[in-house]
Design a protein around this motif. Structure first.
Motif, mmCIF file in Angstrom:
data_model
loop_
_atom_site.group_PDB
_atom_site.id
_atom_site.type_symbol
_atom_site.label_atom_id
_atom_site.label_comp_id
_atom_site.label_asym_id
_atom_site.label_seq_id
_atom_site.Cartn_x
_atom_site.Cartn_y
_atom_site.Cartn_z
ATOM 1 N N MET A 73 37.429 36.548 51.642
ATOM 2 C CA MET A 73 35.987 36.517 51.895
ATOM 3 C C MET A 73 35.226 35.567 50.984
ATOM 4 O O MET A 73 34.034 35.351 51.165
ATOM 5 C CB MET A 73 35.419 37.934 51.783
ATOM 6 C CG MET A 73 35.996 38.893 52.797
ATOM 7 S SD MET A 73 35.097 40.447 52.872
ATOM 8 C CE MET A 73 36.058 41.314 54.113
ATOM 9 N N GLY A 74 35.919 35.001 49.983
ATOM 10 C CA GLY A 74 35.255 34.054 49.098
ATOM 11 C C GLY A 74 34.202 34.668 48.210
ATOM 12 O O GLY A 74 33.235 34.001 47.809
ATOM 13 N N THR A 75 34.385 35.934 47.877
ATOM 14 C CA THR A 75 33.424 36.656 47.043
ATOM 15 C C THR A 75 33.613 36.300 45.566
ATOM 16 O O THR A 75 34.721 35.999 45.137
ATOM 17 C CB THR A 75 33.625 38.174 47.226
ATOM 18 O OG1 THR A 75 33.687 38.477 48.619
ATOM 19 C CG2 THR A 75 32.492 38.970 46.593
ATOM 20 N N THR A 76 32.536 36.340 44.808
ATOM 21 C CA THR A 76 32.627 36.250 43.352
ATOM 22 C C THR A 76 32.972 37.638 42.830
ATOM 23 O O THR A 76 32.342 38.616 43.214
ATOM 24 C CB THR A 76 31.292 35.782 42.749
ATOM 25 O OG1 THR A 76 30.901 34.569 43.391
ATOM 26 C CG2 THR A 76 31.414 35.563 41.247
ATOM 27 N N LEU A 77 33.979 37.732 41.973
ATOM 28 C CA LEU A 77 34.466 39.030 41.512
ATOM 29 C C LEU A 77 34.286 39.167 40.009
ATOM 30 O O LEU A 77 34.748 38.322 39.243
ATOM 31 C CB LEU A 77 35.945 39.185 41.877
ATOM 32 C CG LEU A 77 36.653 40.458 41.438
ATOM 33 C CD1 LEU A 77 36.000 41.680 42.069
ATOM 34 C CD2 LEU A 77 38.139 40.392 41.816
ATOM 35 N N VAL A 78 33.609 40.242 39.596
ATOM 36 C CA VAL A 78 33.411 40.540 38.173
ATOM 37 C C VAL A 78 34.028 41.909 37.901
ATOM 38 O O VAL A 78 33.604 42.914 38.479
ATOM 39 C CB VAL A 78 31.918 40.552 37.797
ATOM 40 C CG1 VAL A 78 31.748 40.851 36.309
ATOM 41 C CG2 VAL A 78 31.259 39.220 38.157
ATOM 42 N N ILE A 79 35.019 41.942 37.026
ATOM 43 C CA ILE A 79 35.744 43.182 36.733
ATOM 44 C C ILE A 79 35.513 43.592 35.280
ATOM 45 O O ILE A 79 35.720 42.789 34.367
ATOM 46 C CB ILE A 79 37.259 43.013 36.968
ATOM 47 C CG1 ILE A 79 37.547 42.578 38.410
ATOM 48 C CG2 ILE A 79 37.998 44.311 36.649
ATOM 49 C CD1 ILE A 79 39.025 42.293 38.670
ATOM 50 N N VAL A 80 35.096 44.825 35.087
ATOM 51 C CA VAL A 80 35.072 45.424 33.757
ATOM 52 C C VAL A 80 36.353 46.249 33.610
ATOM 53 O O VAL A 80 36.641 47.101 34.459
ATOM 54 C CB VAL A 80 33.844 46.336 33.578
ATOM 55 C CG1 VAL A 80 34.040 47.285 32.403
ATOM 56 C CG2 VAL A 80 32.590 45.508 33.365
ATOM 57 N N THR A 81 37.134 45.966 32.583
ATOM 58 C CA THR A 81 38.407 46.668 32.441
ATOM 59 C C THR A 81 38.880 46.672 30.995
ATOM 60 O O THR A 81 38.537 45.783 30.210
ATOM 61 C CB THR A 81 39.494 46.018 33.340
ATOM 62 O OG1 THR A 81 40.709 46.768 33.236
ATOM 63 C CG2 THR A 81 39.755 44.570 32.949
ATOM 64 N N HIS A 82 39.658 47.699 30.647
ATOM 65 C CA HIS A 82 40.360 47.699 29.363
ATOM 66 C C HIS A 82 41.796 47.236 29.555
ATOM 67 O O HIS A 82 42.555 47.116 28.596
ATOM 68 C CB HIS A 82 40.337 49.112 28.755
ATOM 69 C CG HIS A 82 41.110 50.106 29.572
ATOM 70 N ND1 HIS A 82 40.553 50.776 30.649
ATOM 71 C CD2 HIS A 82 42.391 50.525 29.500
ATOM 72 C CE1 HIS A 82 41.474 51.560 31.195
ATOM 73 N NE2 HIS A 82 42.591 51.423 30.514
ATOM 74 N N ASP A 83 42.171 46.963 30.832
ATOM 75 C CA ASP A 83 43.533 46.582 31.189
ATOM 76 C C ASP A 83 43.679 45.061 31.057
ATOM 77 O O ASP A 83 43.203 44.299 31.908
ATOM 78 C CB ASP A 83 43.817 47.029 32.624
ATOM 79 C CG ASP A 83 45.245 46.743 33.073
ATOM 80 O OD1 ASP A 83 45.931 45.944 32.397
ATOM 81 O OD2 ASP A 83 45.665 47.310 34.101
ATOM 82 N N LEU A 84 44.345 44.619 30.012
ATOM 83 C CA LEU A 84 44.469 43.181 29.764
ATOM 84 C C LEU A 84 45.334 42.492 30.816
ATOM 85 O O LEU A 84 45.123 41.308 31.116
ATOM 86 C CB LEU A 84 45.039 42.938 28.365
ATOM 87 C CG LEU A 84 44.165 43.438 27.206
ATOM 88 C CD1 LEU A 84 44.822 43.121 25.874
ATOM 89 C CD2 LEU A 84 42.768 42.833 27.275
ATOM 90 N N ASP A 85 46.314 43.198 31.384
ATOM 91 C CA ASP A 85 47.126 42.613 32.454
ATOM 92 C C ASP A 85 46.265 42.308 33.677
ATOM 93 O O ASP A 85 46.418 41.261 34.316
ATOM 94 C CB ASP A 85 48.272 43.555 32.843
ATOM 95 C CG ASP A 85 49.339 43.642 31.766
ATOM 96 O OD1 ASP A 85 49.457 42.685 30.977
ATOM 97 O OD2 ASP A 85 50.049 44.661 31.717
ATOM 98 N N LEU A 86 45.365 43.225 34.005
ATOM 99 C CA LEU A 86 44.434 42.997 35.109
ATOM 100 C C LEU A 86 43.515 41.823 34.793
ATOM 101 O O LEU A 86 43.306 40.938 35.624
ATOM 102 C CB LEU A 86 43.620 44.269 35.379
ATOM 103 C CG LEU A 86 42.421 44.144 36.315
ATOM 104 C CD1 LEU A 86 42.816 43.534 37.657
ATOM 105 C CD2 LEU A 86 41.788 45.530 36.527
ATOM 106 N N ALA A 87 42.991 41.783 33.600
ATOM 107 C CA ALA A 87 42.083 40.703 33.203
ATOM 108 C C ALA A 87 42.742 39.334 33.328
ATOM 109 O O ALA A 87 42.104 38.346 33.702
ATOM 110 C CB ALA A 87 41.592 40.924 31.777
ATOM 111 N N GLN A 88 44.042 39.271 33.038
ATOM 112 C CA GLN A 88 44.751 37.998 33.088
ATOM 113 C C GLN A 88 44.856 37.428 34.506
ATOM 114 O O GLN A 88 45.205 36.256 34.693
ATOM 115 C CB GLN A 88 46.152 38.146 32.490
ATOM 116 C CG GLN A 88 46.165 38.321 30.979
ATOM 117 C CD GLN A 88 45.629 37.104 30.231
ATOM 118 O OE1 GLN A 88 45.768 35.983 30.687
ATOM 119 N NE2 GLN A 88 44.995 37.348 29.086
ATOM 120 N N LEU A 89 44.550 38.237 35.509
ATOM 121 C CA LEU A 89 44.581 37.763 36.891
ATOM 122 C C LEU A 89 43.321 36.979 37.254
ATOM 123 O O LEU A 89 43.274 36.339 38.312
ATOM 124 C CB LEU A 89 44.726 38.960 37.855
ATOM 125 C CG LEU A 89 46.006 39.794 37.723
ATOM 126 C CD1 LEU A 89 45.937 41.001 38.646
ATOM 127 C CD2 LEU A 89 47.236 38.951 38.029
#
Length: 229
Positions: free
Chosen positions: A192-208
């Motif tokens: 969908m070409g959305t801008t994605l902003v993730i708040v997380t403590h999961d560094l593996d997820l953040a690295q994506l």
């Protein structure tokens, strides 16, 4: 590319009795349309507060936030609600599905509120995409945590938001289920070409994600940009 979120010198404090607690202090960053972006940091670092401010759910004490080309401080509550309704999607740690509505109804209601005539069809298509084609008529209490979060994903993307804020989207899920939800999140986001902003403590997820900012004590301690394959 156009900037979809521009945060400048953000400061937020809360009063606790006679004391004043600074939750965010001098936060600045920008996100371009279509980017994926993570906000990471330990508990109490200000991550969720920052997300709420960026989405117009709370007001800044100092600084400015421009979201989808609009300076949030210039909008009243009705205008903020309209902006969120038209431009912003949300995914929460605790799913926040309406318990008295079926999976299909939870996804279609935001579309119906926008007056979309094909709300039911769009909702069915999205539930099919997240693997819940046989769960249309199930209520949240009849679904597992992973299934509820997949309904929440379908709901978040149903209105084709310009920007999607995800607050600890796997926080209430086991590792395997969380990985499946994240895979779906990124697949839908790319489609969908959305801008994605993730708040997380999961560094593996953040690295994506393409960009990562790390918060500590209400300040940005690192700002990383990387090229994804």
């Amino acid at each position: 590319m156009a900037k979809i979120l521009n945060v400048r010198n953000l400061r937020k404090t809360y009063k606790s009795g006679s004391k004043e607690l600074t939750v965010l202090d001098g936060i600045s960053f920008e996100i371009e349309a279509g980017e994926t972006f993570s906000i990471v940091g330990p508990s109490g670092s200000g991550k969720t507060t920052l997300l709420g401010l960026c989405a117009g759910l709370d007001h800044v004490d100092e600084g400015s936030i421009e979201l989808c080309g609009v300076e949030l401080s210039k909008l009243d509550e009705d205008e903020l609600a309209l902006l969120r309704n038209r431009k912003v999607g949300f995914i929460f740690q605790d799913f926040q599905l309406l318990p008295t509505l079926t999976a299909l109804e939870n996804v279609s209601v935001p579309l119906e509120l926008q007056g979309k005539p094909d709300a039911q069809k769009v909702a069915r298509d999205l539930l099919d995409k997240v693997g819940l084609g046989r769960r249309y008529d199930h209520y949240p209490s009849q679904l597992s945590g992973g299934e509820q979060q997949r309904v929440a994903l379908a709901r978040a993307f149903s209105t084709t938001p310009d920007i999607l804020f995800a607050d600890e989207p796997t926080g209430n899920l086991d590792e395997e289920t969380g990985e499946k939800v994240i895979q779906l999140l990124f697949e839908l986001n790319k489609e969908m070409g959305t801008t994605l902003v993730i708040v997380t403590h999961d560094l593996d997820l953040a690295q994506l994600t393409q960009k990562i900012i790390r918060l500590k004590g209400g300040k940005i301690i690192s700002n990383q940009t990387k090229t994804l394959a």
